[in-house]
Scaffold this active site. Structure first.
Site, PDB file in Angstrom:
ATOM      1  N   ASN A 470      22.598  -9.914  -8.177  1.00  0.00           N
ATOM      2  CA  ASN A 470      23.675 -10.536  -7.391  1.00  0.00           C
ATOM      3  C   ASN A 470      23.206 -10.921  -5.988  1.00  0.00           C
ATOM      4  O   ASN A 470      23.740 -11.841  -5.371  1.00  0.00           O
ATOM      5  CB  ASN A 470      24.861  -9.576  -7.202  1.00  0.00           C
ATOM      6  N   ARG A 473      22.517 -14.575  -4.444  1.00  0.00           N
ATOM      7  CA  ARG A 473      23.467 -15.640  -4.091  1.00  0.00           C
ATOM      8  C   ARG A 473      24.826 -15.106  -3.645  1.00  0.00           C
ATOM      9  O   ARG A 473      25.683 -15.885  -3.250  1.00  0.00           O
ATOM     10  CB  ARG A 473      23.629 -16.626  -5.259  1.00  0.00           C
ATOM     11  N   ASN A 537      34.270 -16.663 -16.608  1.00  0.00           N
ATOM     12  CA  ASN A 537      34.521 -16.799 -18.048  1.00  0.00           C
ATOM     13  C   ASN A 537      35.809 -17.566 -18.296  1.00  0.00           C
ATOM     14  O   ASN A 537      36.747 -17.516 -17.505  1.00  0.00           O
ATOM     15  CB  ASN A 537      34.560 -15.431 -18.736  1.00  0.00           C
ATOM     16  N   CYS A 592      22.422 -19.619 -42.426  1.00  0.00           N
ATOM     17  CA  CYS A 592      21.257 -19.687 -43.318  1.00  0.00           C
ATOM     18  C   CYS A 592      20.005 -20.096 -42.530  1.00  0.00           C
ATOM     19  O   CYS A 592      18.896 -19.669 -42.846  1.00  0.00           O
ATOM     20  CB  CYS A 592      21.508 -20.660 -44.464  1.00  0.00           C
TER      21      CYS A 592
END
Length: 1008
Positions: A470, A473, A537, A592
């Protein structure tokens, strides 16, 4: 002191990945190494200078030197967040340097000294790779730039005046930019290359190539036309979404199969003009195409302002018409066609100093300095002018209202007036999140004096604690704060920046969400004027957006991704809300592909991330569930399609393969290696041999399907050994056994393991595409027999395993080490280029790249919109949504989208409208009200996940439910009590009109 005395640090830089982690994903190691060899000089330490210095120190250049011997005035405190009241009278540089130096232990911050009224001179700027001048006169800019242009030193001049800003760049006559966009090079599979003068390349039709005319590409893995592999970059011409030409291929061998193209970033040479040359014929960089004419006006306006200051030895007085007229006259001498209103406003605001605007210009300039030092991203060419006049209040202040009174807010009164400043001081905001954007937001708010008045209030919440990554920034945090709550540290830091905020900021640790509606109640929302999101988020953003719509509160929304940032304003009854438009979902890799046919490193990382869960998390959780829940087996057998695997897994982890020593964990890891990287691959090649063909006779292993090869374990191969070390330590962690890191021990044990011979099985079904069912293991031991071999939970009372909790930022816990080794071993199986630990960590940890400059700039834009919200502006055109990309650079502004209008009968409504019912009515009351007042028939009523009533539930239930009080009905149907803090219920109804047509209506709020 003379420039010769300034010691320049010279050493080979090593980069602290723990600190610079998020930024490295933006800039890359090469650019950061170049930055770490650059010494930067910043002249002028008012708000603009300190913003630039802060972002550059955080980013990690070799050294930052500042020059500003002028004494601190009380007015400097308007935007200079590293000055305090007790610094008034000291030299600005002396007061600022110690606080800047705290930001990053790797970057020495020096003071170039000087005495008051001594301007910077050419002999002081030698020895620096980049020089930034803040708010200096044009005469001084020309003098310094003449020297820098001739001597290969990058030069930037920046200035902010009230709500106006200007930047000029000159990185020399031939500046090489190695990566103009910073985007990942494009890559894709090809299926043919023509042997022709054009050389048409066709790509696999699964994904578009994304290339543009003039891009360059090279190739790997081409069969037949092998001369293309590793060829010099070839310039392409786009022919279609799946085709492009690469020039003459007629004298190359014929193409057979396969191949991957990769875009090559080509350096770009940019020719900058000196300030002397470009001031008469400027090349403008546009920040807002709605203000297309403005740069020409401001180019003359800023020069006129400089001339006025030189003549009068002062700046124009706030809102003084006589001074403004003089500036306009000077500007007209330079450019007769100017917009006089704009230049008048520039003169009015010349003594203004507005923190959000300083943040926008300062962060922009800091990124330009980093471009000059690293050659990464495209510099701005060459003059930029920016303004936010829309942030002025609708009722413009009088000259009297703008006069200074010897306050830290004088430079804000000069722009907004004291009357509007009182509104700012008495505003009440809720800040959701105290990370990177949150820190910058609080810094701007404290400088603005937001909430510093008697009614003012700031609520800030963040449940996170501070960690090392952290610090790069989130500039309010220091190494001593590691482990403390972000919101508390940030609140204390900004109250220190502006003591008027002491007692005005409340820090919380309650996350926002349905679980905390007893904390963030109706009363809480009634007590605030608006919400600012500083979230990372989408889920929390959508939730806050829904609460703001429900409580009719304005919302300021922003986000960043590397050098890109966006700002969205949500204003009740004016704009759409954040949820009104959403990004398309991320494309998922078919299972897959991950399981059997990986063709890119992302696929192997995804596979190893799943292996991490399947080895170290899920089995331990299953064992614990079996030991603590008496009905676990019964329920598992009833509801799971994989009962046999689950019981076998519990048996293995609890009985048959339960390790008692660390050595047994090494043996387990060695056998897992054999199972995953040797036996499973042998089985796959047994079921689908390398010469297998499809039903149409084509080779099966072609196109995106790469044929694998089994690995042979070699304890001297570092990747093989890394896997054993990490896997054994994590397995030991599950059982509470002490780990080990000495490679010799692992080598010795792993090499002594007797590995059983592998015999491939017949009839194993391989899932080839997404639509086929996943093969289930069946047969073998009877489930009852297996279950009977499990020990009774009572015989192991209190015994539990410890599941691993994935943590990407701890370099000692083996988590990323395991995922990197597991992924790279699988990449070796499939001949995919492996990825280093740093890259793997980003993909596996889903890390969002981040850099301080973008954060700071975006937050500045948010606060320029906040002024409009405080003013109560109600016109759509008053607001601006913004998008920026500092790499290109690019600014885009647009009006927010208006709230969509719907209709029932003759009534128009938007998402901001609702029907409100007081005093807990009965359901019958609501049905009757719609029938009587709107001639609408209710056909269904729901609340949360409960359907309370519908027209088809039958007469008996209807007669029972219609007369019930609404709160009783909700409790009756949901079989849950309404929580005591809920004073109102949100209800959705379906209604139809008299023609039996469905009609959309707003939601209902029932007060109980």
């Amino acid at each position: 002191m003379a420039a010769l005395d300034v010691k320049m640090d010279v050493d080979e830089p090593t980069i602290d990945e723990g600190l610079y982690s998020r930024q490295l994903y933006v800039l890359g190691h090469e650019a950061m190494k170049k930055m770490a060899a650059s010494n930067v000089l910043i002249v002028g330490m008012q708000g603009l200078g300190v913003e630039i210095a802060k972002d550059i120190v955080l980013a990690g250049v070799k050294s930052v030197t500042v020059y500003d011997p002028e004494p601190v005035t009380i007015q400097d405190l308007s935007s200079q967040f590293f000055l305090r009241t007790e610094d008034v009278g000291k030299s600005r540089a002396d007061a600022t340097v110690p606080r800047l130096a705290e930001l990053n232990a790797y970057v020495p911050v020096r003071n170039l000294g000087g005495t008051a009224e001594q301007e910077i001179t050419v002999d002081l700027i030698k020895g620096f790779q980049a020089v930034v001048l803040c708010n200096t006169s044009y005469t001084k800019q020309l003098e310094i730039n003449n020297w820098t242009h001739e001597n290969g030193v990058s030069f930037i001049a920046a200035e902010t005046r009230g709500l106006f800003g200007s930047v000029f760049n000159d990185f020399g006559p031939k500046f090489t930019c190695v990566d103009p966009t910073g985007e990942q090079p494009l890559t894709g599979m090809i299926v043919s290359v023509e042997q022709s003068s054009e050389g048409l390349v066709t790509c696999l039709d699964e994904t578009r190539h994304g290339l543009e005319d003039g891009d360059f590409v090279t190739f790997t893995e081409v069969q037949g036309m092998t001369e293309l592999n590793g060829c010099e970059p070839r310039k392409i011409s786009v022919k279609g979404p799946y085709t492009f030409t690469i020039g003459d291929t007629s004298n190359l061998q014929g193409y057979k199969a396969g191949g991957i193209f990769t875009q090559v970033k080509m350096p770009k040479i940019i020719e900058f003009k000196s300030l002397r040359e470009s001031i008469t014929a400027p090349e403008h960089f546009y920040t807002d195409f709605a203000k297309f004419e403005r740069p020409t006006t401001l180019h003359a306006g800023f020069q006129a302002l400089s001339k006025f200051k030189e003549q009068q030895k002062r700046l124009p007085r706030p809102r003084n018409s006589e001074d403004a007229a003089a500036v306009v006259a000077l500007a007209k001498e330079l450019e007769p066609e100017i917009d006089e209103k704009i230049v008048t406003e520039l003169a009015y605001q010349a003594t203004g100093d507005i923190a959000p605007l300083v943040a926008v210009i300062g962060a922009f300039v800091a990124q330009e300095v980093l471009k000059a030092c690293s050659a990464k991203f495209h510099p701005m060419v060459q003059h930029m002018y920016f303004d936010s006049l829309e942030s002025l209040p609708s009722n413009l202040p009088s000259e009297q209202d703008c006069q200074p009174i010897g306050s830290r807010y004088d430079a804000q009164y000069a722009v907004f007036g004291k009357t509007f400043h009182e509104k700012v001081a008495n505003h009440r905001q809720f800040l959701v999140g105290s990370g990177a954007i949150g820190c910058e937001m609080l810094k701007n708010w404290s400088m603005m004096g937001l909430a510093s008045g008697p009614r003012g209030d700031i609520q800030v919440t963040d449940l996170d604690t501070i960690e090392k990554s952290n610090l790069n920034r989130q500039f309010l945090f220091r190494p001593k704060d590691l482990g403390k709550f972000k919101a508390e540290v940030a609140a204390a830091a900004v109250a220190d920046m502006n003591p008027d905020l002491k007692g005005k900021i409340s820090a919380r640790q309650d996350a926002v969400g349905p679980a905390t509606e007893n904390v963030y109640t109706e009363e809480f929302f009634a007590s605030i004027d608006g919400v600012t999101n500083a979230l990372d988020n989408v889920k929390a953003r959508l939730y806050m957006d829904q609460r703001c719509v429900f409580y009719n509160k304005p919302l300021l929304e922003s986000g960043t991704l590397g050098t890109k940032g966006n700002v969205q304003v949500v204003v009740p009854h004016v704009t759409e809300s954040y949820s009104s438009s959403q990004d398309p979902p991320e494309k998922e890799t078919p299972s897959c592909t991950v399981k059997n046919f990986p063709n890119a490193i992302q696929h192997t990382i995804e596979w190893s991330r799943k292996a991490f869960e399947d080895f170290f998390i899920k089995p331990a959780e299953a064992v614990n569930a079996y030991l603590s829940d008496p009905n676990y087996l019964e329920n598992t057998l009833k509801y799971s399609g994989q009962q046999k695997e689950q019981i076998e897994q519990i048996l293995s982890y609890l009985v048959t393969n339960k390790p008692l020593t660390f050595e047994e964990c090494i043996i387990w890891a060695r056998l897992k290696f054999e199972e995953n990287y040797t036996n499973e691959i042998k089985q796959l090649l047994f079921s689908l041999p390398k010469d297998a063909t499809t039903t149409s006779g084509q080779p099966f292993w072609s196109g995106p399907k790469r044929a694998p090869d089994p690995l042979v374990f070699n304890s001297n191969d570092p990747v093989h050994l890394d896997y054993i070390i990490a896997a054994a330590n994590l397995h030991a962690y599950n059982y509470g056994l002490r780990g080990e890191t000495d490679p010799a021990i692992f080598r010795k044990v792993a090499d002594s393991v007797v590995v059983p011979e592998f015999v491939p099985k017949d009839g194993v079904k391989i899932q080839i595409n997404e639509n086929e069912p996943v093969a289930q293991a069946g047969g073998g031991d009877d489930l009852g027999d297996l279950a009977s071999r499990l020990p009774a939970p009572s015989s192991l009372a209190g015994y539990r395993l410890t599941p691993v909790e994935f943590e990407k930022d701890d370099d000692t816990n083996h988590h990323i080490d395991f995922i990197t080794a597991a992924s790279n071993l699988r990449a070796m199986n499939y001949n995919i280029t492996p990825a280093d630990r740093h890259t793997t960590k980003q993909i596996a940890g889903k890390i969002i790249p981040a850099i301080a400059t973008t954060t700071s700039l975006v937050t500045g834009l948010v606060c320029l919109e906040l002024y409009k919200i405080i003013d109560g502006k109600t016109k759509l055109e008053d607001y601006k949504n913004g998008f920026v990309n500092l790499a290109l650079p690019f600014f885009g502004f647009s009006e927010p989208v208006a709230a969509k209008k719907s209709k029932y009968g003759e009534t128009e409504w938007t998402l901001w409208d609702r029907f409100e019912f007081e005093n807990d009515p009965t359901l019958q009351d609501i049905v009757t009200w719609f029938r009587t007042n709107h001639k609408l028939e209710i056909t269904m009523v729901s609340q949360g996940v409960s359907m309370l009533w519908s027209s088809f539930i039958g007469k008996k239930k209807s007669e029972e439910r219609l007369p019930m009080k609404f709160s009783k009905l909700v409790e009756f149907v949901s079989k849950k009590a309404i929580p005591p803090h809920s004073k109102q219920l949100v209800v959705e109804v379906m209604v139809s009109d008299e023609d039996d047509e469905d009609v959309e209506v707003p939601f209902i709020v029932v007060k109980i």
